[in-house]
Design a protein around this motif. Structure first.
Motif, short mmCIF file in Angstrom:
data_model
loop_
_atom_site.label_atom_id
_atom_site.label_comp_id
_atom_site.label_asym_id
_atom_site.label_seq_id
_atom_site.Cartn_x
_atom_site.Cartn_y
_atom_site.Cartn_z
N SER A 78 40.17 -16.99 13.46
CA SER A 78 39.30 -15.84 13.69
C SER A 78 38.35 -15.61 12.52
O SER A 78 37.15 -15.36 12.72
N THR A 82 34.30 -16.29 12.75
CA THR A 82 33.43 -15.14 12.53
C THR A 82 32.47 -15.38 11.37
O THR A 82 31.28 -15.07 11.46
N ARG A 115 27.13 -16.60 28.24
CA ARG A 115 28.38 -15.83 28.30
C ARG A 115 28.81 -15.60 29.74
O ARG A 115 29.96 -15.22 29.99
N ASP A 146 35.51 -21.21 19.38
CA ASP A 146 35.44 -19.75 19.34
C ASP A 146 34.12 -19.27 18.75
O ASP A 146 33.53 -18.29 19.22
N THR A 149 31.38 -19.80 21.29
CA THR A 149 31.55 -18.87 22.41
C THR A 149 31.00 -17.48 22.08
O THR A 149 30.38 -16.83 22.93
N ASN A 150 31.24 -17.03 20.85
CA ASN A 150 30.85 -15.67 20.47
C ASN A 150 29.47 -15.60 19.80
O ASN A 150 28.95 -14.50 19.58
N LEU A 202 33.79 -6.98 15.79
CA LEU A 202 33.85 -7.32 17.20
C LEU A 202 34.11 -8.81 17.40
O LEU A 202 34.92 -9.21 18.26
N SER A 203 33.44 -9.64 16.62
CA SER A 203 33.67 -11.09 16.72
C SER A 203 35.10 -11.44 16.36
O SER A 203 35.73 -12.29 17.01
N LEU A 206 37.31 -10.55 19.30
CA LEU A 206 37.13 -11.49 20.41
C LEU A 206 37.82 -12.83 20.12
O LEU A 206 38.44 -13.42 21.01
N CYS A 207 37.72 -13.30 18.89
CA CYS A 207 38.40 -14.55 18.51
C CYS A 207 39.91 -14.38 18.56
O CYS A 207 40.64 -15.27 19.00
N ASN A 209 41.60 -12.41 20.46
CA ASN A 209 42.08 -12.26 21.83
C ASN A 209 41.81 -13.47 22.71
O ASN A 209 42.22 -13.47 23.88
N GLU A 210 41.12 -14.47 22.20
CA GLU A 210 40.79 -15.64 23.00
C GLU A 210 42.06 -16.37 23.46
O GLU A 210 42.91 -16.73 22.65
#
Length: 275
Positions: A78, A82, A115, A146, A149-150, A202-203, A206-207, A209-210
């Motif tokens: 993560s 990020t 996305r 990741d 993706t973000n 936020l990033s 998201l990472c 929770n991936e």
């Protein structure tokens, strides 16, 4: 009369807010208390609201899997994803915000459209690329996926925050002799720091929770907490006590981190809303 109506409106808004909060956080609460139930109580119908707490599920979770191994993998993936996303997104967002071209709008819309693509639609090519480059079941491989993706979301958010920075401030820096690098690092980044912080948070979430890529691109060495939770779903059935205990352990670090940094997150998300 006006004051009475205003108070009534405030009470109704407050009650609505509490109702929404309870509706959102009830699943987390139920997951938390289920982790302290025995398997018999966890699957009882109707559910037992009064039960004898036990650490049986947590003990079995720690005995069966190395929780810290999965946690360290998740933190590394993560943070690296990020950090790299920010390094790529800051100059991209700066260019689009302060030196737009005729293609800027189309590029932003194209990035956002990626996305909307179902991850399963590109699973096979990404899996083959990871296999051929020896990135399967590695922290580097999952961090790259990741990050990519973000990246569109990170660029979009930073672009929005940078657009709120008054252009005369940057022009004043140029008049004082600041070059492009100094303009970004000395003038722009301090002004947009709340927005950058909220984007990074936020990033990171998201990472953390991936799950899709975590389950398909890793097996053991680089498996994050998503794989840790999935490992408690067995062919014999779902053991809700153990699943709840594992899920609580997986989400607890990011929930605590989010709670601590909530002021910074709100400040960043409202950056530029009031002038």
């Amino acid at each position: 009369m006006a004051i009475k109506r205003s108070r009534t409106k405030g009470v109704l808004i407050g009650l609505l807010g509490w109702a929404i909060a309870i509706w959102i956080f009830f699943p987390l609460f139920w997951m938390f208390i289920t982790g302290f139930k025995s398997e018999v109580d966890a699957i009882s119908t109707p559910p037992h609201l009064i039960f004898k707490p036990t650490l049986e599920s947590y003990n079995e979770v720690f005995e069966r899997a190395n929780y810290w191994h999965f946690t360290i993998n998740t933190v590394v993936i993560s943070v690296v994803a990020t950090a790299v996303a920010l390094l790529l997104a800051i100059p991209a967002a700066y260019s689009m915000a302060f030196a737009p071209t005729a293609r800027t709008r189309g590029t932003l819309l194209w990035m956002l459209s990626t996305r909307m693509l179902p991850p399963v639609g590109v699973l096979v090519p990404i899996y083959l690329i990871a296999r051929n480059t020896h990135l399967l079941d590695t922290l580097t491989g999952l961090a790259i996926v990741d990050m990519l993706t973000n990246l569109p979301i990170v660029v979009w958010m930073l672009y929005t925050f940078f657009r709120e920075v008054p252009m005369p401030i940057l022009e004043a820096g140029r008049m004082d002799g600041a070059n492009r690098w100094q303009e970004i690092t000395v003038v722009l980044l301090p002004l947009a720091l709340p927005g950058i912080a909220s984007t990074a948070l936020l990033s990171l979430i998201l990472c953390w929770n991936e799950a899709f890529w975590s389950l398909n691109l890793t097996s053991s060495n680089a498996a994050p907490l998503a794989a840790f939770i999935a490992s408690f779903s067995s062919p014999e059935g779902l053991f809700f006590g153990k699943l709840s205990a594992a899920s609580t352990l997986a989400v607890a670090p990011i929930l605590i981190f989010g709670w601590i940094s909530q002021k910074q997150l709100v400040r960043g998300l409202t950056f530029g809303a009031v002038k």
